[in-house]
Scaffold this motif. Structure first.
Motif, PDB file in Angstrom:
ATOM      1  N   GLN A  38      33.704  18.182 -31.203  1.00  0.00           N
ATOM      2  CA  GLN A  38      32.428  18.292 -31.909  1.00  0.00           C
ATOM      3  C   GLN A  38      31.372  18.762 -30.932  1.00  0.00           C
ATOM      4  O   GLN A  38      31.020  18.040 -29.982  1.00  0.00           O
ATOM      5  N   LYS A  42      27.024  20.457 -34.501  1.00  0.00           N
ATOM      6  CA  LYS A  42      28.058  21.066 -35.344  1.00  0.00           C
ATOM      7  C   LYS A  42      29.033  20.016 -35.851  1.00  0.00           C
ATOM      8  O   LYS A  42      29.061  18.887 -35.377  1.00  0.00           O
ATOM      9  N   GLU A  43      29.836  20.401 -36.819  1.00  0.00           N
ATOM     10  CA  GLU A  43      30.833  19.497 -37.370  1.00  0.00           C
ATOM     11  C   GLU A  43      32.030  19.361 -36.431  1.00  0.00           C
ATOM     12  O   GLU A  43      32.288  20.233 -35.602  1.00  0.00           O
ATOM     13  N   ARG A  44      32.737  18.292 -36.594  1.00  0.00           N
ATOM     14  CA  ARG A  44      33.965  18.084 -35.833  1.00  0.00           C
ATOM     15  C   ARG A  44      35.057  18.991 -36.387  1.00  0.00           C
ATOM     16  O   ARG A  44      35.265  19.048 -37.613  1.00  0.00           O
ATOM     17  N   ILE A  45      35.753  19.672 -35.517  1.00  0.00           N
ATOM     18  CA  ILE A  45      36.798  20.602 -35.933  1.00  0.00           C
ATOM     19  C   ILE A  45      38.063  20.364 -35.112  1.00  0.00           C
ATOM     20  O   ILE A  45      38.004  19.840 -33.998  1.00  0.00           O
ATOM     21  N   ASN A 106      44.623  19.529 -40.501  1.00  0.00           N
ATOM     22  CA  ASN A 106      43.277  19.044 -40.792  1.00  0.00           C
ATOM     23  C   ASN A 106      43.278  17.886 -41.771  1.00  0.00           C
ATOM     24  O   ASN A 106      42.251  17.551 -42.345  1.00  0.00           O
ATOM     25  N   ASN A 108      44.009  13.810 -43.071  1.00  0.00           N
ATOM     26  CA  ASN A 108      43.354  12.552 -42.709  1.00  0.00           C
ATOM     27  C   ASN A 108      44.101  11.838 -41.590  1.00  0.00           C
ATOM     28  O   ASN A 108      45.313  11.646 -41.674  1.00  0.00           O
ATOM     29  N   TRP A 112      41.247   6.992 -34.347  1.00  0.00           N
ATOM     30  CA  TRP A 112      40.457   7.915 -33.533  1.00  0.00           C
ATOM     31  C   TRP A 112      40.097   7.273 -32.207  1.00  0.00           C
ATOM     32  O   TRP A 112      39.808   6.073 -32.146  1.00  0.00           O
TER      33      TRP A 112
END
Length: 122
Positions: A38, A42-45, A106, A108, A112
């Motif tokens: 991330q 910005k978004e986490r990718i 990508n 679920n 984490w």
């Protein structure tokens, strides 16, 4: 299950870093694993993923040819080797794990890590 990411730091463009993600409370041979990042604002990718057997590996387009995901089942650790780093790679990097066999990298993830910061200067 806990994931502990490490190995981030501040480097110059062109340098290399190796991130590590140690898993406790679970066995990584039973998880699909992934690295995400991330960047500020910005978004986490997703960066890369590897299935539990190690036979299915995915890289985001910006990681192909520069980054390598690997796993050491004996140490319950997943690595992300990052070479030829660019300022655009500056981000917090997260490792993730899921007990579900994902068909989409990508998908679920159940667990984490806390993230490790990578800063690349030009």
């Amino acid at each position: 299950v806990q994931l502990q990411a490490s190995g981030g730091g501040s480097v110059q463009a062109g340098a290399s870093l190796r991130l590590s993600c140690h898993v406790s409370g679970g066995t990584i041979s039973t998880y699909d694993m992934a690295w995400f990042r991330q960047a500020p604002g910005k978004e986490r990718i997703i960066v890369a993923s590897m299935n539990r057997s190690g036979t299915g590996i995915y890289y985001a387009f910006y990681a192909k040819g520069r980054f390598t995901i690997s796993r050491d089942n004996a140490k319950n650790t997943v690595h992300l080797q990052m070479n030829r780093l660019e300022p655009e790679d500056t981000a917090v990097y997260y490792c993730a794990a899921t007990s579900t066999s994902l068909t989409n990298p990508n998908g679920n993830y159940d667990y984490w890590g806390q993230g490790t910061l990578v800063t690349v200067s030009s």
